[in-house]
Write an enzyme that holds these catalytic residues in place. Sequence first.
Site, PDB file in Angstrom:
ATOM      1  N   GLU A   1      22.694  23.419 -28.988  1.00  0.00           N
ATOM      2  CA  GLU A   1      21.473  23.399 -27.792  1.00  0.00           C
ATOM      3  C   GLU A   1      21.246  24.753 -27.226  1.00  0.00           C
ATOM      4  OE1 GLU A   1      19.990  22.329 -23.413  1.00  0.00           O
ATOM      5  OE2 GLU A   1      21.916  22.917 -23.829  1.00  0.00           O
TER       6      GLU A   1
ATOM      7  N   HIS B   1      15.446  15.062 -22.576  1.00  0.00           N
ATOM      8  CA  HIS B   1      15.813  14.600 -21.230  1.00  0.00           C
ATOM      9  C   HIS B   1      15.529  15.841 -20.334  1.00  0.00           C
ATOM     10  CE1 HIS B   1      19.351  16.640 -22.561  1.00  0.00           C
ATOM     11  NE2 HIS B   1      19.490  16.973 -21.296  1.00  0.00           N
ATOM     12  N   ASP B   2      15.705  17.192 -20.879  1.00  0.00           N
ATOM     13  CA  ASP B   2      15.071  18.446 -19.840  1.00  0.00           C
ATOM     14  C   ASP B   2      13.758  18.757 -20.194  1.00  0.00           C
ATOM     15  OD1 ASP B   2      17.943  19.069 -19.314  1.00  0.00           O
ATOM     16  OD2 ASP B   2      18.335  19.950 -21.211  1.00  0.00           O
TER      17      ASP B   2
ATOM     18  N   ASP C   1      26.704  21.661 -25.804  1.00  0.00           N
ATOM     19  CA  ASP C   1      25.629  21.893 -24.668  1.00  0.00           C
ATOM     20  C   ASP C   1      25.645  23.239 -24.249  1.00  0.00           C
ATOM     21  OD1 ASP C   1      23.988  20.710 -22.312  1.00  0.00           O
ATOM     22  OD2 ASP C   1      25.691  21.248 -21.236  1.00  0.00           O
TER      23      ASP C   1
ATOM     24  N   HIS D   1      31.226  24.131 -19.039  1.00  0.00           N
ATOM     25  CA  HIS D   1      31.688  23.684 -17.659  1.00  0.00           C
ATOM     26  C   HIS D   1      32.293  22.331 -17.804  1.00  0.00           C
ATOM     27  CE1 HIS D   1      27.307  23.097 -18.181  1.00  0.00           C
ATOM     28  NE2 HIS D   1      27.602  21.981 -17.769  1.00  0.00           N
TER      29      HIS D   1
ATOM     30  N   ARG E   1      13.260  16.632 -13.507  1.00  0.00           N
ATOM     31  CA  ARG E   1      13.469  16.037 -14.866  1.00  0.00           C
ATOM     32  C   ARG E   1      13.552  14.463 -14.971  1.00  0.00           C
ATOM     33  NH1 ARG E   1      18.427  19.454 -16.834  1.00  0.00           N
ATOM     34  NH2 ARG E   1      18.950  19.148 -14.737  1.00  0.00           N
TER      35      ARG E   1
ATOM     36  N   GLN F   1      29.412  22.142 -11.155  1.00  0.00           N
ATOM     37  CA  GLN F   1      29.682  22.415 -12.399  1.00  0.00           C
ATOM     38  C   GLN F   1      30.272  23.643 -12.625  1.00  0.00           C
ATOM     39  OE1 GLN F   1      25.433  21.456 -13.548  1.00  0.00           O
ATOM     40  NE2 GLN F   1      25.962  20.113 -15.028  1.00  0.00           N
TER      41      GLN F   1
ATOM     42  N   ARG G   1      26.741  17.433 -29.929  1.00  0.00           N
ATOM     43  CA  ARG G   1      25.673  18.338 -29.473  1.00  0.00           C
ATOM     44  C   ARG G   1      26.279  19.301 -28.495  1.00  0.00           C
ATOM     45  NH1 ARG G   1      23.314  18.979 -24.526  1.00  0.00           N
ATOM     46  NH2 ARG G   1      21.011  19.292 -24.212  1.00  0.00           N
TER      47      ARG G   1
END
Length: 649
Positions: free
Chosen positions: A337, A401-402, A295, A195, A526, A263, A293
Amino acid sequence: MENEVWLNRQARRTLDRLKPRLETHFKDFSKKESGAWQGYLDRLELYFPHLFQLLFRLYGTQYDFFFHLENLLQSVTQSWIDRPADLKTLDASRLQKPHWFQSNAMLGGVCYVDLFAGDLEGVRQKIPYFQELGLTYLHLMPLFKAPERENDGGYAVSSYREVNPVLGSIAQLSDLAAELRAAGISLVLDLVFNHTSDEHQWAQHARLGDLEYQEYYRIFPDRQIPDAYEANLREIFPDEHPGAFIFHPDLDQWVWTTFHRYQWDLNYANPAVFNRMAEEMLFLANLGVEVLRLDAVAFIWKELGTNCENLPQAHLLIQAFNAVARIAAPALLFKSEAIVHPDEVARYISAGECQLSYNPLLMALLWNSLATREVRLLRQALQNRCQLPPGCAWVNYVRCHDDIGWTFSDEDAQELQIDGYSHRKFLNSFYTGRFKGSFARGLPFQENQKTGDSRISGTCASLVGLEKALREETVLEIDLAVSRILLIHGILMTLGGIPLIYLGDEIGTLNDYRYRLDPAKASDSRWVHRPFTDWGRYEKRRDVNSIEGRIFSGLHRLIELRKQHEIFGEGLFEIIRVENDHVLAYIRSLSSQRVLVFANFSEDEQIIPANILRLYGVGYRFIDLSSQEHIPFADLILGPYALICLGDA
Ligand code: GLC
Ligand code: GLC
């Protein structure tokens, strides 16, 4: 098979037709640097047929297939020509040593630029710290231009070619990449390609009614098609908006937004979108990014009547991006990911798709083992699910971070008489501290009333019990929490793959609840585990009597242990049966060497019978690799949460 042969022939013919046109188009370069040009053409010969096949499968029925293909080839070639000389040198050295990332020297760290160091210049100044820690891989969280208010921690990208001005500039980013490389550290950035933000130029054009750009996204005039899709979709951020679509007032239409309303999901059924994203990808590679990475890989292709996750076309797309990278930026690697069912996670990992992948199953099951004090699910997963094809590696982590999602397979759990649904409920209750006797202080994330689903937010230290223990000032609990941190990181360091530390965890950073005061963050728990770095606390890492120092020095010893023994990188892995469900035990082996690893997931002492050592060791004499002490041949006593690595003496 026949189809393959036909496709291959088509690919060859197409290349024969396009090559002279490329030569003409780039005649200045091809004349001036004929040697390099020839090398490029050789790679094209090698990888184009595969790229052609992939794109043909995705777009072959579209009337303008060849038009888009030729455009792609031109921009890919241009990107390669523009690739800076030092990166072309890097390409050559990576091609020489393609499995460099499997070395025991590898150690990853991840941080947000602003939260960790203010801006890119701040990150640059931290290079000595990264070296002190031993990092060879640094993932900087999204740092590109993004909407000012809410931007999902940067995962709503407004331009892939502009750094968020608060953080720095593109020039600073490429300088930083070079400086990191000189310090032996590979720069890792995200390619957020499912996105863009609704402020990206493509989205802006679409909003203003430009039909060409509306085709870049998935936009629908009414609810009919969205309803049909939604019948099978999972809700990712139900707190933010139910379902996967939002009504956009400017457009007076419905836009596909899997994550947040700002997004917008890209439409990869449109080959122009693939081409444009390939250009963005190579732009990043040419800045000196060594690993991208990828996403949210699971979501990039949509098909009515399916759950629109992990579809076969998603794999074709990533393989096509990979083929583009092999041609124009051979040093570039992909990390997937995919935080989904383990069967699906595995499908993204191969030399021709993503060479690296997060290991969300290991992560979830480390936490499961800490909560239950037993390792059955973890052992089963390591035995059955963690072998990878050659040329690939896991990125092993305890948290990122998630949120933490309980993505183990229900069928696996069933084999051990564990009911997936109720076990997840238990884990959520444990890690939110609601379960009686729990040491954890996490927060629920996206609790879904409809499905009973929930995930967990929290820093490593808060989840292992340090927050609770410090608040209650119980010395024994503090010790146990520190040991838990070292235990799970010890597994990362000895298991193989690339261990990845969320920076801050190495000094025991606790949850920070102040995000609740910021309206742009308050609804997303988060943020509790993404605090601003307290550099005062980092200073204490040198004081071994402080909590920070105990964790840092303990972790540092584990890192040293890994770096001293090649076996922890490329060695083979095998589970050892110890008839004790509190203890995870495995062997790493490399040629004639062996290391036995024992990890006690309980606060009680555990005993490993000498017989087991005799069975699995090379000889009868062992050395504890951390302390270098000789271990007599006798029953092995594992203290609370101890991790012991035994080598041959
Ligand atoms: C990824 C990121 C996550 C983000 C989502 C949408 O899963 O890790 O932070 O919210 O993608 O980009
Ligand atoms: C879901 C997605 C994953 C994303 C996460 C963010 O688990 O599968 O891609 O990172 O949500 O919370």
